[in-house]
Design a protein around this motif. Structure first.
Motif, PDB file in Angstrom:
ATOM      1  N   UNK A   1      -8.382 -18.682 -26.732  1.00  0.00           N
ATOM      2  CA  UNK A   1      -7.068 -18.941 -27.373  1.00  0.00           C
ATOM      3  C   UNK A   1      -7.433 -20.334 -28.253  1.00  0.00           C
ATOM      4  N   UNK A   2      -6.547 -20.403 -29.394  1.00  0.00           N
ATOM      5  CA  UNK A   2      -6.738 -21.456 -30.109  1.00  0.00           C
ATOM      6  C   UNK A   2      -6.589 -22.786 -29.568  1.00  0.00           C
ATOM      7  N   UNK A   3      -5.740 -22.898 -28.535  1.00  0.00           N
ATOM      8  CA  UNK A   3      -5.319 -23.950 -27.943  1.00  0.00           C
ATOM      9  C   UNK A   3      -6.661 -24.742 -27.108  1.00  0.00           C
ATOM     10  N   UNK A   4      -7.283 -23.641 -26.571  1.00  0.00           N
ATOM     11  CA  UNK A   4      -8.460 -23.795 -25.810  1.00  0.00           C
ATOM     12  C   UNK A   4      -9.657 -24.223 -26.674  1.00  0.00           C
ATOM     13  N   UNK A   5      -9.624 -23.719 -27.862  1.00  0.00           N
ATOM     14  CA  UNK A   5     -10.748 -24.149 -28.913  1.00  0.00           C
ATOM     15  C   UNK A   5     -10.519 -25.785 -29.504  1.00  0.00           C
TER      16      UNK A   5
ATOM     17  N   UNK B   1     -18.525 -24.594 -28.257  1.00  0.00           N
ATOM     18  CA  UNK B   1     -19.333 -23.557 -28.894  1.00  0.00           C
ATOM     19  C   UNK B   1     -18.781 -22.306 -28.285  1.00  0.00           C
ATOM     20  N   UNK B   2     -18.824 -21.992 -27.005  1.00  0.00           N
ATOM     21  CA  UNK B   2     -18.239 -20.680 -26.193  1.00  0.00           C
ATOM     22  C   UNK B   2     -16.969 -20.344 -26.757  1.00  0.00           C
ATOM     23  N   UNK B   3     -16.210 -21.484 -26.684  1.00  0.00           N
ATOM     24  CA  UNK B   3     -14.593 -20.852 -26.832  1.00  0.00           C
ATOM     25  C   UNK B   3     -14.505 -20.673 -28.444  1.00  0.00           C
ATOM     26  N   UNK B   4     -15.030 -21.409 -29.567  1.00  0.00           N
ATOM     27  CA  UNK B   4     -14.949 -21.006 -30.676  1.00  0.00           C
ATOM     28  C   UNK B   4     -15.759 -19.670 -31.142  1.00  0.00           C
ATOM     29  N   UNK B   5     -16.717 -19.266 -30.592  1.00  0.00           N
ATOM     30  CA  UNK B   5     -17.733 -18.153 -31.008  1.00  0.00           C
ATOM     31  C   UNK B   5     -16.854 -16.990 -30.307  1.00  0.00           C
ATOM     32  N   UNK B   6     -16.491 -17.128 -29.256  1.00  0.00           N
ATOM     33  CA  UNK B   6     -15.669 -16.002 -28.559  1.00  0.00           C
ATOM     34  C   UNK B   6     -14.332 -15.528 -29.354  1.00  0.00           C
TER      35      UNK B   6
END
Lengths: 164, 154
Positions: B99-103, A122-127
């Motif tokens: 980053x996209x890769x992180x997502x 969630x945190x990665x996507x929303x950031x």
């Protein structure tokens, strides 16, 4: 005395001043939609209705307040669903192993691992989503709309084994 | 059963699964109605009706491959902007830089954990089917989220 009386009247009639009452969020549109079986498509229905019924709901500030209201509502629902699952998991972990079968992995640990992974996701996507709009007035709302949507979807995922 | 389903899934290339088990146009037409949630799993269900219950794992895998293809397409479009987004986040001092890769890595970790949890709720033959159904549904929702992100770009 006149000033005091006016202040008292205002205090007793808060609904007469809509701008001070916050967004008119109602969970009804979400729960009705869920009852009709539309699942994750129902996430956002409360905020959508809120923007139409709240004075100034169409502004960036009004939209942001409505999104935040629904996000907070889903957050409570998520915690309730998680607790229900955790109680079930503890009960499952107490069951005696079935003779002849390999030991069952801990349901409690599995549930915790999922929820930790979800928070990171969630945190990665929303950031990232917020950053797509960075510099514009809607950046904060975009990030919060993402958190609302993901929290709603995770709640429904946790509920899904119960048919909710 | 889980091992059997996994063996079938691994034995056929992703593209080949989509070629003969499902018609992507059926999903695309369903998506055009706007009722996305109802479209997820629909083709896998039709596939199973046509091929029989023993093909359930294969059918779920075929539709998962379709959604993964859509996710990859959306990611490719987002990747075109990633340099600008990274530069912007560095200028603004956003830390950590998303980053996209992180997502994608965090999504994969979440999907694996979520499906492991769901799989653990079942015994016997349902074990593997639940795992495959979980992967399909989470992959599809993620693909649609990426699609909507692309469509809403400023």
């Amino acid at each position: 005395m006149r000033l005091t009386l006016s202040a008292l009247c205002l205090a007793l009639t808060p609904l007469a001043v809509p701008a001070q009452t916050g967004p008119a969020f109602d969970s009804g549109p979400i729960t009705n939609c869920l009852a009709d079986g539309h699942g994750t498509a129902c996430v956002g229905r409360g905020a959508e209705a809120c923007t139409m019924t709240t004075p100034g709901g169409g502004s960036n500030v009004g939209y942001g307040a409505c999104i935040e209201s629904e996000r907070a509502w889903w957050d409570i629902e998520l915690n309730a669903a998680y607790q229900m699952r955790m109680n079930e998991a503890r009960s499952i972990d107490r069951e005696a192993p079935i003779p002849g079968l390999r030991p069952r992995p801990s349901d409690v640990e599995s549930l915790r691992a999922m929820q930790r992974a979800w928070i990171t996701f969630r945190d990665a996507t929303c950031a990232f989503e917020e950053l797509q709009w960075w510099g514009g007035t809607g950046a904060g709302a975009a990030g919060n709309a993402c958190r609302m949507r993901m929290t709603g979807e995770q709640t429904l995922y946790l509920r899904s084994l119960l048919g909710g | 059963m889980r091992a059997f389903a996994a063996l079938i899934l691994l034995s056929a290339p992703v593209g080949a699964q989509g070629d003969w088990l499902l018609d992507p146009m059926v999903i695309e037409q369903c998506l055009a109605t706007g009722l996305v949630e109802g479209c997820i799993g629909m083709v896998a269900q039709r596939c199973e009706q046509a091929e029989g219950a023993m093909a359930r794992g294969l059918c779920l895998g075929a539709e998962t491959a379709f959604w993964q293809g859509r996710a990859d397409a959306a990611l490719a479009r987002l990747a075109l902007r990633e340099g600008d987004v990274q530069a912007l986040s560095s200028r603004r001092g956003v830390d950590p830089v998303p980053a996209l890769a992180t997502i994608e890595a965090s999504f994969t970790a979440y999907r694996d954990a979520a499906c492991a949890w769901r799989e653990g709720q079942w015994d016997g033959i349902h074990h593997g089917w639940e795992w495959a159904d979980c992967r399909l549904r989470l992959t599809a929702r993620h693909a649609w989220m990426l699609h909507e992100t692309v469509e809403a770009l400023p």
